[in-house]
Design a protein around this motif. Structure first.
Motif, short mmCIF file in Angstrom:
data_model
loop_
_atom_site.label_atom_id
_atom_site.label_comp_id
_atom_site.label_asym_id
_atom_site.label_seq_id
_atom_site.Cartn_x
_atom_site.Cartn_y
_atom_site.Cartn_z
N ASP A 83 9.78 1.87 -3.73
CA ASP A 83 8.72 1.33 -2.92
C ASP A 83 8.50 2.08 -1.58
O ASP A 83 8.34 3.30 -1.63
CB ASP A 83 8.79 -0.17 -2.75
CG ASP A 83 10.27 -0.47 -2.18
OD1 ASP A 83 10.48 -0.63 -0.97
OD2 ASP A 83 11.25 -0.63 -3.12
N LEU A 85 7.22 4.65 0.19
CA LEU A 85 6.07 5.69 0.23
C LEU A 85 5.04 5.41 -0.98
O LEU A 85 3.82 5.76 -0.96
CB LEU A 85 6.67 6.87 -0.10
CG LEU A 85 7.25 7.92 0.95
CD1 LEU A 85 7.82 9.03 0.65
CD2 LEU A 85 5.84 8.10 2.00
N LYS A 87 4.07 2.58 -2.18
CA LYS A 87 2.90 1.44 -1.68
C LYS A 87 1.78 2.16 -0.91
O LYS A 87 0.81 1.94 -1.53
CB LYS A 87 3.83 0.54 -1.04
CG LYS A 87 2.64 -0.64 -0.38
CD LYS A 87 3.29 -1.53 0.56
CE LYS A 87 2.70 -1.17 1.86
NZ LYS A 87 3.11 -2.22 2.93
N ASP A 88 2.02 3.20 -0.13
CA ASP A 88 1.10 3.96 0.63
C ASP A 88 0.04 4.63 -0.02
O ASP A 88 -1.00 4.63 -0.24
CB ASP A 88 1.66 4.65 1.81
CG ASP A 88 2.41 3.87 2.80
OD1 ASP A 88 2.18 2.46 2.85
OD2 ASP A 88 3.35 4.39 3.42
N LEU A 89 0.82 5.17 -1.08
CA LEU A 89 0.11 6.14 -2.15
C LEU A 89 -0.81 5.23 -2.98
O LEU A 89 -2.11 5.56 -3.19
CB LEU A 89 1.08 6.63 -3.29
CG LEU A 89 1.68 7.86 -2.92
CD1 LEU A 89 2.64 8.60 -3.85
CD2 LEU A 89 0.70 9.25 -2.37
N LEU A 91 -1.75 2.28 -2.36
CA LEU A 91 -2.89 1.58 -1.54
C LEU A 91 -4.05 2.63 -1.45
O LEU A 91 -5.27 2.20 -1.50
CB LEU A 91 -2.47 1.04 -0.34
CG LEU A 91 -1.72 -0.14 -0.37
CD1 LEU A 91 -0.85 -0.48 0.97
CD2 LEU A 91 -2.53 -1.32 -0.70
N LYS A 92 -3.86 3.98 -1.25
CA LYS A 92 -4.99 4.82 -0.82
C LYS A 92 -5.68 4.93 -2.05
O LYS A 92 -6.61 5.18 -2.17
CB LYS A 92 -3.94 6.19 -0.33
CG LYS A 92 -4.86 7.35 -0.42
CD LYS A 92 -5.63 7.27 1.04
CE LYS A 92 -6.64 8.43 1.18
NZ LYS A 92 -8.10 7.80 1.70
N ASP A 95 -7.86 2.44 -2.56
CA ASP A 95 -8.98 2.45 -1.37
C ASP A 95 -9.98 3.72 -1.96
O ASP A 95 -10.99 3.44 -1.71
CB ASP A 95 -8.30 3.25 -0.26
CG ASP A 95 -8.80 2.20 1.03
OD1 ASP A 95 -9.53 1.43 0.98
OD2 ASP A 95 -7.80 2.67 2.07
N HIS A 111 5.70 -6.04 -2.71
CA HIS A 111 4.47 -5.72 -2.04
C HIS A 111 3.18 -6.04 -2.91
O HIS A 111 2.19 -5.78 -2.59
CB HIS A 111 4.25 -4.18 -1.75
CG HIS A 111 5.48 -3.78 -0.99
ND1 HIS A 111 5.79 -4.06 0.34
CD2 HIS A 111 6.52 -2.72 -1.40
CE1 HIS A 111 6.98 -3.30 0.48
NE2 HIS A 111 7.56 -2.66 -0.41
N GLU A 114 0.17 -7.88 -1.22
CA GLU A 114 -0.66 -7.02 -0.76
C GLU A 114 -1.76 -6.22 -1.49
O GLU A 114 -2.89 -5.94 -1.23
CB GLU A 114 0.32 -6.21 0.47
CG GLU A 114 -0.50 -5.31 1.25
CD GLU A 114 0.34 -4.44 2.03
OE1 GLU A 114 1.73 -4.63 2.37
OE2 GLU A 114 -0.04 -3.41 2.78
N LYS A 118 -5.80 -6.15 -1.70
CA LYS A 118 -6.46 -5.00 -1.65
C LYS A 118 -7.21 -4.47 -2.88
O LYS A 118 -8.61 -4.01 -2.88
CB LYS A 118 -5.45 -3.61 -1.42
CG LYS A 118 -6.15 -2.36 -1.24
CD LYS A 118 -6.59 -2.38 0.41
CE LYS A 118 -7.16 -1.03 1.14
NZ LYS A 118 -7.46 -1.23 2.22
#
Ligand code: HSE
Length: 436
Positions: A83, A85, A87-89, A91-92, A95, A111, A114, A118
């Motif tokens: 998880d 890093l 997650k950030d990938l 979410l990007k 996005d 996660h 969240e 999103k």
């Protein structure tokens, strides 16, 4: 229609399997999806590593952001695991308007709330069939096939490594540590095998199953987790003599006052189908009010079984690309604004039966002392075995099965039993479910 373009993060076991299945079954897949599904890019850690798949026609990179920022990519498939890093990938990627397919159970369990919020905001799909029980289409079965039911409970063998260890201990009388080493060598165990034996992997999967079964938010931190490291060959043998098998189960059950979410070794009657699920295989029993009990069985890990789930998600996403986001199957089975906050019960409110093993002195009144304590706590005894003392051993093993009681009463009784002068050491307790 133009092909759907897919970028894969991670070309390891599952990534390689996904490439192979997509290539081998390309014609059938296109007939089902209504268009071709093509992997155009993949990110890897090491460009020169040998792989289980051909990479011809796939542009490789070591930077996942090359894929996430590529405007040509429609779907990002995440098969790296972990998880943080990741997650950030993702979410990007969301996005950037990408749909996501992932096999990442810890990511969804920890996660998911969240990530799905999103995804709804951006009108994209996050599909995760491969996150639970590998090739068994269990997410789809609960989310769609059983959607007319009120789910009462589910119980599953959802970690293949743990099941392999318990099976080998029972069939071959092998020691725990020896079998674990073999499971690691076979490639089924998690990168950190404590996730398998301590029940963390199963708890991630149970969190997801409970959420889509009951329409509750993902709540990994409320799962009661107990691993299999405390199970001895003796327990496996005694359980067998009493007509039971010990399985490491994830159980989610709706009770009048809340939901039980628990992962622990469990005695189940040998005659149940799920008690006969052996080796690395997975199985889940689901009890719905309309359908009754139904059982789902198959490979819970491995390159192509997991790829089977990933590719099914890709086909689902490809079919949904032209649909109105408001009319898609909701991520967690229930409409996002219809999730309910039913309390998850604390462990001491669990209701279950028990197997107890204790070492007691071989003298008059010992057994009476133990049974008196159980009676004082309104715990009824279902069966009892007292073994012969081993040579000149000072204590004899006593094994008892109890009727259903609360964990609270059992904890109190065990504390008193362990304090008896005639009882040596700890009481070994394993929960017992009849799964009727
Ligand atoms: N380590 C997992 C298992 C792999 O043994 O089931 C699949 O999630």
């Amino acid at each position: 229609m133009k092909p759907v373009k897919v970028g894969v993060l991670g070309l390891g076991t599952v990534g390689g399997g996904t490439v192979n299945v997509l290539k081998r079954n390309a014609t059938e897949i296109a007939r089902r999806a209504g268009r071709e599904i093509t992997i155009t890019r993949a990110s890897v850690k090491d460009l020169n590593k040998q792989r289980i798949c051909e990479t011809q026609g796939i542009i490789l990179t070591t930077d996942p952001m090359d894929i996430i920022n590529d405007p040509e990519i429609d779907i990002v498939v995440e098969l790296i695991g972990g998880d943080g890093l990741i997650k950030d990938l993702l979410l990007k990627a969301i996005d950037n308007g990408k749909h996501v397919v992932t096999a990442n159970k810890s990511l969804i369990a920890l996660h998911g709330n969240e990530i799905f919020a999103k995804a709804c905001e951006k009108g994209v799909i996050v599909a995760f069939e491969a996150a639970v029980a590998g090739g068994i289409p269990i997410i789809k079965a609960i989310r769609e096939g059983l959607s007319g039911n009120q789910i009462e409970w589910l119980a599953g063998i959802i970690n293949g490594t743990g099941n392999f260890i318990l099976t080998e201990m029972r069939d071959k009388g092998r020691e725990f540590s020896d079998v674990l080493a073999e499971a690691q060598a076979l490639g089924y165990a998690e990168a950190d095998p404590t996730f398998d034996v301590e029940g963390i992997d199963a708890a991630h999967k149970l969190t997801i199953l409970a959420s889509i079964a009951f329409g509750i938010p993902l709540q990994y931190d409320k799962v009661y987790i107990e691993g299999i490291a405390g199970i001895t060959r003796l327990d496996v043998e005694y359980a067998n003599k009493l007509g039971y098998r010990i399985k490491h189960l994830g159980i989610a059950r709706k009770m009048p006052n809340g939901i039980e979410l628990r992962v622990h070794p469990t005695l189940i009657p040998k005659r149940r189908l799920i008690a006969n699920v052996n080796g690395v295989m997975n199985a889940i029993v689901i009890k719905g009010d309309a359908v009754g009990p139904s059982l789902y069985y198959g490979a819970g890990a491995g390159a192509e079984p997991t790829a089977s789930a990933v590719v099914a998600d890709l086909i689902d996403v490809a079919r949904a690309l032209t649909s109105d986001p408001e009319n898609r199957v909701p991520h967690l089975a229930f409409q996002a604004d219809s999730l309910v906050d039913i309390p998850v019960l604390p462990a001491d409110q669990f209701k279950t039966a028990y197997y107890l093993r204790l070492n007691a002195e071989d003298k008059p009144g010992t057994l009476a002392g133990v049974t008196r304590i159980l009676a004082d706590h309104h715990i009824s005894i279902e069966g009892i075995i007292q073994r012969e003392p081993l040579d000149d051993a000072p204590a004899i093993p006593i094994i008892m099965l109890t009727e259903v009681t609360t964990e609270h009463e059992m904890n109190a009784a065990i504390e008193k039993i362990e304090a008896l002068k005639t009882v040596n050491g700890k009481v070994n307790r394993i929960r017992l479910e009849t799964l009727r």
